[in-house]
Motif scaffolding. Structure first.
Motif, PDB file in Angstrom:
ATOM      1  N   ALA A  26      27.727  56.475  48.784  1.00  0.00           N
ATOM      2  CA  ALA A  26      28.823  56.487  47.813  1.00  0.00           C
ATOM      3  C   ALA A  26      29.686  55.241  47.944  1.00  0.00           C
ATOM      4  O   ALA A  26      30.156  54.689  46.937  1.00  0.00           O
ATOM      5  CB  ALA A  26      29.674  57.738  48.009  1.00  0.00           C
ATOM      6  N   TYR A  27      29.870  54.791  49.195  1.00  0.00           N
ATOM      7  CA  TYR A  27      30.645  53.558  49.362  1.00  0.00           C
ATOM      8  C   TYR A  27      29.915  52.375  48.736  1.00  0.00           C
ATOM      9  O   TYR A  27      30.520  51.551  48.040  1.00  0.00           O
ATOM     10  CB  TYR A  27      30.909  53.251  50.838  1.00  0.00           C
ATOM     11  N   LEU A  28      28.604  52.266  48.995  1.00  0.00           N
ATOM     12  CA  LEU A  28      27.832  51.146  48.445  1.00  0.00           C
ATOM     13  C   LEU A  28      27.869  51.160  46.920  1.00  0.00           C
ATOM     14  O   LEU A  28      27.981  50.105  46.275  1.00  0.00           O
ATOM     15  CB  LEU A  28      26.387  51.215  48.949  1.00  0.00           C
ATOM     16  N   TRP A  29      27.772  52.339  46.333  1.00  0.00           N
ATOM     17  CA  TRP A  29      27.840  52.465  44.862  1.00  0.00           C
ATOM     18  C   TRP A  29      29.197  52.001  44.366  1.00  0.00           C
ATOM     19  O   TRP A  29      29.296  51.282  43.375  1.00  0.00           O
ATOM     20  CB  TRP A  29      27.594  53.914  44.458  1.00  0.00           C
ATOM     21  N   ARG A  30      30.246  52.409  45.071  1.00  0.00           N
ATOM     22  CA  ARG A  30      31.595  52.037  44.661  1.00  0.00           C
ATOM     23  C   ARG A  30      31.861  50.546  44.875  1.00  0.00           C
ATOM     24  O   ARG A  30      32.538  49.900  44.067  1.00  0.00           O
ATOM     25  CB  ARG A  30      32.619  52.861  45.454  1.00  0.00           C
ATOM     26  N   ALA A  31      31.316  49.999  45.975  1.00  0.00           N
ATOM     27  CA  ALA A  31      31.579  48.601  46.295  1.00  0.00           C
ATOM     28  C   ALA A  31      31.058  47.658  45.219  1.00  0.00           C
ATOM     29  O   ALA A  31      31.645  46.603  44.961  1.00  0.00           O
ATOM     30  CB  ALA A  31      30.946  48.251  47.641  1.00  0.00           C
ATOM     31  N   LYS A  32      29.957  48.043  44.554  1.00  0.00           N
ATOM     32  CA  LYS A  32      29.391  47.207  43.498  1.00  0.00           C
ATOM     33  C   LYS A  32      30.217  47.252  42.214  1.00  0.00           C
ATOM     34  O   LYS A  32      30.038  46.409  41.330  1.00  0.00           O
ATOM     35  CB  LYS A  32      27.952  47.647  43.200  1.00  0.00           C
ATOM     36  N   ARG A  33      31.132  48.215  42.129  1.00  0.00           N
ATOM     37  CA  ARG A  33      31.913  48.396  40.909  1.00  0.00           C
ATOM     38  C   ARG A  33      33.405  48.196  41.125  1.00  0.00           C
ATOM     39  O   ARG A  33      34.213  48.510  40.260  1.00  0.00           O
ATOM     40  CB  ARG A  33      31.656  49.801  40.348  1.00  0.00           C
ATOM     41  N   THR A  34      33.775  47.700  42.299  1.00  0.00           N
ATOM     42  CA  THR A  34      35.186  47.476  42.635  1.00  0.00           C
ATOM     43  C   THR A  34      35.444  45.979  42.773  1.00  0.00           C
ATOM     44  O   THR A  34      34.687  45.286  43.453  1.00  0.00           O
ATOM     45  CB  THR A  34      35.537  48.186  43.954  1.00  0.00           C
ATOM     46  N   PRO A  35      36.502  45.460  42.164  1.00  0.00           N
ATOM     47  CA  PRO A  35      36.785  44.017  42.234  1.00  0.00           C
ATOM     48  C   PRO A  35      36.976  43.500  43.658  1.00  0.00           C
ATOM     49  O   PRO A  35      36.473  42.446  44.016  1.00  0.00           O
ATOM     50  CB  PRO A  35      38.076  43.877  41.414  1.00  0.00           C
ATOM     51  N   GLN A  36      37.718  44.227  44.492  1.00  0.00           N
ATOM     52  CA  GLN A  36      37.955  43.810  45.871  1.00  0.00           C
ATOM     53  C   GLN A  36      37.569  44.936  46.835  1.00  0.00           C
ATOM     54  O   GLN A  36      38.428  45.660  47.346  1.00  0.00           O
ATOM     55  CB  GLN A  36      39.428  43.437  46.098  1.00  0.00           C
ATOM     56  N   PRO A  37      36.254  45.125  47.076  1.00  0.00           N
ATOM     57  CA  PRO A  37      35.828  46.202  47.977  1.00  0.00           C
ATOM     58  C   PRO A  37      36.145  45.878  49.433  1.00  0.00           C
ATOM     59  O   PRO A  37      36.375  44.726  49.796  1.00  0.00           O
ATOM     60  CB  PRO A  37      34.316  46.260  47.745  1.00  0.00           C
TER      61      PRO A  37
ATOM     62  N   ASP B 120      44.222  40.520  49.107  1.00  0.00           N
ATOM     63  CA  ASP B 120      43.934  41.650  48.220  1.00  0.00           C
ATOM     64  C   ASP B 120      44.495  42.942  48.801  1.00  0.00           C
ATOM     65  O   ASP B 120      44.751  43.053  50.000  1.00  0.00           O
ATOM     66  CB  ASP B 120      42.413  41.795  48.044  1.00  0.00           C
ATOM     67  N   ARG B 121      44.687  43.908  47.910  1.00  0.00           N
ATOM     68  CA  ARG B 121      45.116  45.229  48.377  1.00  0.00           C
ATOM     69  C   ARG B 121      43.975  45.888  49.147  1.00  0.00           C
ATOM     70  O   ARG B 121      42.807  45.694  48.851  1.00  0.00           O
ATOM     71  CB  ARG B 121      45.519  46.111  47.189  1.00  0.00           C
ATOM     72  N   LEU B 122      44.349  46.683  50.146  1.00  0.00           N
ATOM     73  CA  LEU B 122      43.339  47.355  50.954  1.00  0.00           C
ATOM     74  C   LEU B 122      42.591  48.385  50.105  1.00  0.00           C
ATOM     75  O   LEU B 122      43.193  49.180  49.383  1.00  0.00           O
ATOM     76  CB  LEU B 122      43.997  48.055  52.147  1.00  0.00           C
TER      77      LEU B 122
END
Length: 483
Positions: free
Chosen positions: A251-262, A204-206
């Motif tokens: 903010a990272y945790l919030w984003r990680a739940k909404r990103t396909p490849q966190p 996956d992309r970083l």
């Protein structure tokens, strides 16, 4: 016939890899552990040479562990993208160069910067080595492979305190870092010969935004813990920085739940064994990680032992840990992960608090007994937590699981050192920190608090089921799986 010959060749190569891979990882971990224990023993001598207080040298320890905590999240992605062999070799090389830079440092800022470079190498060394082990051995062989890796690596903590004490007694303290150079060169040769090159064909992309959010939040929070314990800063300003660090991580945790490849997939925490291992391990290590920093202060500044004598007092802990590693597989097989982790965590906290009874006049035999007991329970604790983390993860999740577990482990170590220094400084207040009569009581209070934190962390392991980890330990089976 040709197909059979090719199959036999592949099987022979796999057997060869499984035979030598644990040694490759063990040599790298030995170097890393040797470095850490040597530095802890040499802290008082280094402080005098650099013209700073011993508690100020926690920046030499925390800068290293912060660098590891910030960069470990990249290890899984790098291993999948560039292969375990290339990334592991890079890690060993950078760690070795960082050791050389530490040995050439002339002041505290240079030493801290060099320790950061060491931390860059260490951030990828153990996680990638663990990924290679997970992808090379079957589930039933993971516990045995990890024990094999840890036993040689524990020679670092066994030899480190005494070696560090002898070096600072007879040689310039910079030799404690330069001793890593021949070990690093041996490690690079072993990587070239025997490290397998596991990688993912379509990595996956970083997740760059995720890395920036998580990394900056972790680094800021760790720095806040350090300055809060030593510098006179406005309380509101420190609280604002702490709130910002928590907001960045949130903010990272919030984003990680909404990103396909966190960067760090939080979905893995839905696996109970993984969740309990990581969360419980973080709290447990938070209590015990301050011990390697506080014990040299107690033995050298509080009780008047020389560096090499203080090293001898710590050595039995590592020796007992090596002996316990030979028994952990049987203990976990007999009692299971839940019973071991709940009971052993409480026992470990009690032993940490027991060091509050050590001071001037304490018989040496009593100190050695405490050290042996702590080595035994610590070895069992870490083996149980580490093996439980991978009990129910798939091979495809190996890189992410190793990355998250290693990140949590290093963060707990960094926070543990900062926490131990902070509470000791708080108990000392503004009194003369070089006065043993005042320093020892403050250290005793710190041991009591660290022990209480460890005992409290045992609650997290109560949520386990009795069967959890059985596919790794063989608990409840007539014969361990794979035999």
């Amino acid at each position: 016939m040709v197909a059979r010959t090719m199959g036999e060749a592949v099987e022979t190569e796999l057997e060869k890899t499984r035979r030598y891979l644990p040694w490759v990882v063990a040599v790298a971990l030995f170097m890393q552990q040797l470095d850490g224990t040597i530095v802890n023993t040499a802290v008082p001598t280094m402080a005098v040479s650099l013209g700073v207080t011993p508690l100020s040298l926690k920046s030499v320890l925390t800068s290293y562990t912060i660098a590891i905590g910030v960069l470990i999240p990249l290890s899984g992605w790098l291993a999948d993208r560039f292969g375990t062999k290339r990334v592991f070799g890079f890690a060993v090389a950078v760690f070795t160069l960082g050791s050389l830079a530490c040995g050439l440092s002339r002041n505290l800022p240079m030493l801290v910067a060099s320790r950061v470079l060491q931390g860059v190498g260490a951030a990828f060394m153990m996680p990638v080595g663990r990924i290679a082990l997970l992808k090379t051995f079957p589930k039933s062989g993971i516990l045995r492979a990890m024990n094999f890796v840890i036993i040689p690596a524990l020679l670092g903590p066994l030899l480190g305190p005494l070696t560090g004490g002898l070096i600072v007694h007879w040689l310039p303290w910079r030799m404690i870092f330069l001793i890593n150079l021949p070990i690093g060169l041996l490690g690079l040769w072993l990587v070239k010969q025997h490290m397998p090159d596991h990688r993912t064909t379509e990595a996956d992309r970083l997740d760059t935004p995720g890395f920036l959010l998580f990394g900056s939040g972790v680094a800021l929070l760790s720095w806040v813990l350090e300055i809060f314990g030593e510098h006179s800063m406005n309380t509101l300003w420190v609280a604002s920085l702490a709130a910002l660090s928590v907001a960045l991580i949130g903010a990272y945790l919030w984003r990680a739940k909404r990103t396909p490849q966190p960067l760090l997939p939080v979905d893995l925490f839905k696996i109970r064994t993984f969740r309990v291992s990581v969360a419980g391990g973080f709290l447990t290590r938070l209590g015990i990680s301050g011990m390697p920093f506080l014990l040299p202060l107690l033995y050298q500044l509080g009780m008047g032992f020389s560096p090499w004598q203080a090293g001898l007092l710590v050595m039995p802990q590592a020796g007992a840990a090596i002996g316990m590693k030979l028994l952990t597989e049987r203990i976990l097989g007999a009692f299971g992960h839940k019973q071991v982790l709940v009971g052993n965590t409480v026992l470990m906290g009690i032993l940490i608090a027991a060091f509050s009874q050590v001071g001037p006049g304490t018989p040496v035999w009593a100190i050695l007994l405490f050290s042996v007991c702590q080595g035994c329970v610590s070895a069992l604790q870490f083996t149980a937590m580490n093996s439980l983390a991978y009990a129910d993860t798939s091979d495809a999740e190996a890189s992410d699981a190793s990355t998250i577990a290693s990140t949590a482990q290093q963060l707990s170590i960094s926070f543990g050192i900062a926490f131990a220094s902070l509470v000791t400084g708080a108990f000392l207040g503004s009194i003369d920190r070089s006065n043993p009569a005042l320093l020892v009581p403050a250290l005793h209070k710190a041991f009591m608090l660290l022990g209480a934190v460890s005992v409290a962390s045992s609650v997290t392991f109560l949520t386990l089921m009795r069967s959890d980890g059985a596919n790794v330990s063989g608990h409840g089976q007539t014969e361990p799986e794979g035999h």
